[in-house]
Design a protein around this motif. Sequence first.
Motif, mmCIF file in Angstrom:
data_model
loop_
_atom_site.group_PDB
_atom_site.id
_atom_site.type_symbol
_atom_site.label_atom_id
_atom_site.label_comp_id
_atom_site.label_asym_id
_atom_site.label_seq_id
_atom_site.Cartn_x
_atom_site.Cartn_y
_atom_site.Cartn_z
ATOM 1 N N VAL A 146 -4.879 -0.215 10.517
ATOM 2 C CA VAL A 146 -5.558 -1.226 9.694
ATOM 3 C C VAL A 146 -6.131 -0.571 8.440
ATOM 4 O O VAL A 146 -5.990 -1.093 7.325
ATOM 5 C CB VAL A 146 -6.673 -1.929 10.494
ATOM 6 C CG1 VAL A 146 -7.445 -2.885 9.596
ATOM 7 C CG2 VAL A 146 -6.093 -2.685 11.680
ATOM 8 N N GLU A 147 -6.782 0.574 8.605
ATOM 9 C CA GLU A 147 -7.435 1.232 7.480
ATOM 10 C C GLU A 147 -6.447 1.784 6.464
ATOM 11 O O GLU A 147 -6.711 1.758 5.251
ATOM 12 C CB GLU A 147 -8.316 2.371 8.004
ATOM 13 C CG GLU A 147 -9.513 1.887 8.825
ATOM 14 C CD GLU A 147 -10.286 3.028 9.447
ATOM 15 O OE1 GLU A 147 -9.742 4.159 9.476
ATOM 16 O OE2 GLU A 147 -11.417 2.801 9.912
ATOM 17 N N ASN A 148 -5.294 2.260 6.944
ATOM 18 C CA ASN A 148 -4.360 2.952 6.049
ATOM 19 C C ASN A 148 -3.219 2.082 5.527
ATOM 20 O O ASN A 148 -2.765 2.269 4.396
ATOM 21 C CB ASN A 148 -3.767 4.180 6.756
ATOM 22 C CG ASN A 148 -4.811 5.233 7.051
ATOM 23 O OD1 ASN A 148 -5.654 5.533 6.212
ATOM 24 N ND2 ASN A 148 -4.758 5.796 8.254
ATOM 25 N N ARG B 14 0.825 -1.197 0.000
ATOM 26 C CA ARG B 14 0.000 0.000 0.000
ATOM 27 C C ARG B 14 0.867 1.257 0.000
ATOM 28 O O ARG B 14 1.919 1.307 0.647
ATOM 29 C CB ARG B 14 -0.948 -0.010 1.199
ATOM 30 C CG ARG B 14 -1.880 -1.213 1.203
ATOM 31 C CD ARG B 14 -2.921 -1.126 2.270
ATOM 32 N NE ARG B 14 -3.844 -0.011 2.062
ATOM 33 C CZ ARG B 14 -4.898 0.233 2.834
ATOM 34 N NH1 ARG B 14 -5.160 -0.568 3.863
ATOM 35 N NH2 ARG B 14 -5.683 1.263 2.585
ATOM 36 N N ASP C 171 0.480 4.256 1.358
ATOM 37 C CA ASP C 171 0.678 4.871 2.672
ATOM 38 C C ASP C 171 1.680 4.077 3.510
ATOM 39 O O ASP C 171 2.406 4.657 4.326
ATOM 40 C CB ASP C 171 -0.653 4.968 3.417
ATOM 41 C CG ASP C 171 -1.550 6.059 2.858
ATOM 42 O OD1 ASP C 171 -1.053 6.890 2.085
ATOM 43 O OD2 ASP C 171 -2.749 6.069 3.196
ATOM 44 N N THR D 299 -6.958 0.834 14.787
ATOM 45 C CA THR D 299 -7.913 0.920 13.684
ATOM 46 C C THR D 299 -7.372 1.781 12.545
ATOM 47 O O THR D 299 -7.526 1.449 11.362
ATOM 48 C CB THR D 299 -9.256 1.492 14.176
ATOM 49 O OG1 THR D 299 -9.755 0.682 15.236
ATOM 50 C CG2 THR D 299 -10.270 1.531 13.046
ATOM 51 N N HIS D 300 -6.733 2.890 12.891
ATOM 52 C CA HIS D 300 -6.200 3.787 11.858
ATOM 53 C C HIS D 300 -5.120 3.122 11.024
ATOM 54 O O HIS D 300 -5.014 3.361 9.813
ATOM 55 C CB HIS D 300 -5.666 5.068 12.501
ATOM 56 C CG HIS D 300 -4.511 4.861 13.435
ATOM 57 N ND1 HIS D 300 -4.608 4.107 14.587
ATOM 58 C CD2 HIS D 300 -3.207 5.282 13.375
ATOM 59 C CE1 HIS D 300 -3.431 4.089 15.202
ATOM 60 N NE2 HIS D 300 -2.575 4.792 14.488
ATOM 61 N N GLY E 68 -6.871 -7.686 11.515
ATOM 62 C CA GLY E 68 -6.703 -6.570 12.439
ATOM 63 C C GLY E 68 -5.359 -6.645 13.138
ATOM 64 O O GLY E 68 -4.321 -6.672 12.485
ATOM 65 N N TRP F 195 -4.868 -4.611 6.233
ATOM 66 C CA TRP F 195 -5.867 -5.330 5.434
ATOM 67 C C TRP F 195 -7.236 -5.105 6.098
ATOM 68 O O TRP F 195 -7.667 -5.903 6.935
ATOM 69 C CB TRP F 195 -5.545 -6.816 5.385
ATOM 70 C CG TRP F 195 -4.435 -7.175 4.454
ATOM 71 C CD1 TRP F 195 -4.550 -7.543 3.145
ATOM 72 C CD2 TRP F 195 -3.035 -7.222 4.738
ATOM 73 N NE1 TRP F 195 -3.312 -7.815 2.602
ATOM 74 C CE2 TRP F 195 -2.367 -7.621 3.558
ATOM 75 C CE3 TRP F 195 -2.273 -6.952 5.885
ATOM 76 C CZ2 TRP F 195 -0.994 -7.766 3.494
ATOM 77 C CZ3 TRP F 195 -0.898 -7.086 5.822
ATOM 78 C CH2 TRP F 195 -0.268 -7.487 4.640
ATOM 79 N N PRO F 196 -7.940 -4.022 5.756
ATOM 80 C CA PRO F 196 -9.164 -3.632 6.468
ATOM 81 C C PRO F 196 -10.263 -4.681 6.465
ATOM 82 O O PRO F 196 -11.053 -4.752 7.403
ATOM 83 C CB PRO F 196 -9.611 -2.367 5.726
ATOM 84 C CG PRO F 196 -8.383 -1.857 5.059
ATOM 85 C CD PRO F 196 -7.572 -3.060 4.713
ATOM 86 N N THR F 197 -10.347 -5.501 5.432
ATOM 87 C CA THR F 197 -11.466 -6.439 5.334
ATOM 88 C C THR F 197 -11.149 -7.821 5.885
ATOM 89 O O THR F 197 -12.071 -8.636 6.066
ATOM 90 C CB THR F 197 -11.919 -6.593 3.867
ATOM 91 O OG1 THR F 197 -10.824 -7.110 3.086
ATOM 92 C CG2 THR F 197 -12.363 -5.260 3.306
#
Length: 222
Positions: free
Chosen positions: A73-75, A12, A14, A70-71, A83, A78-80
């Motif tokens: 994981v999202e950025n 990714r 980011d 959480t931040h 964790g 693997w958000p889906t």
Amino acid sequence: MHLTRFEINPARRDARSLLASPQKLHAAVLAGFPTLTTAQTQDGRVLWRLDQRDHQVLLYIVSPHKPDLTHLVENVGWPTTQGWDTRDYTPLLDRLKSGDEWMFRLKANPVSNRRKTADATRSQRFGHVTVAQQTEWLLARTERHGFSVPHGEHKEPDVAVRGREHLKFQRQSRTVTLTTAVFEGRLHITDPALLRHSLTHGIGPAKGYGCGLLTLAPVKRA
């Protein structure tokens, strides 16, 4: 105390930006805690280390409080599908006993303090750059941290230096230079209380930049 493991997705965009700057990663780690819980306490402080092996990038965090990543994981995760994993560190800390042996891993910033010139009034930190210097730096500090490094088959200290880096990155308006080394080996516990303090408070300088986190694993018997 808590030990957290989070896997970063290096593909990714980011993530690539984050991995290039210990300063950005430090800020991202602290963002996982309420502001009032990031200060060092008697129990310990927030420590982190990045382990990169093959195509896997793992972030380890030791902290007095549970993080909310959480931040991350999202950025950069693997958000889906994935964790993070946080476990109570206390059972391991409580089972440490004098005479026990463990495998260890430590990323550190081996430095010495000396004057840059003969007439300088203040000393400066200089990073050790050779394997011999870095190994000597660690071995000179083991006693104060509650352990010793036993000798291996070839009558040499059972520790190896891996992943040596010379980093440069920006912090506000200045350039930070950092020499790091990853130590892997076997330790013998000489003072459980001192070792617990080392595990929860870190070893050496540059703890805000991912250095100082010592982790243990059981010794693999043949």
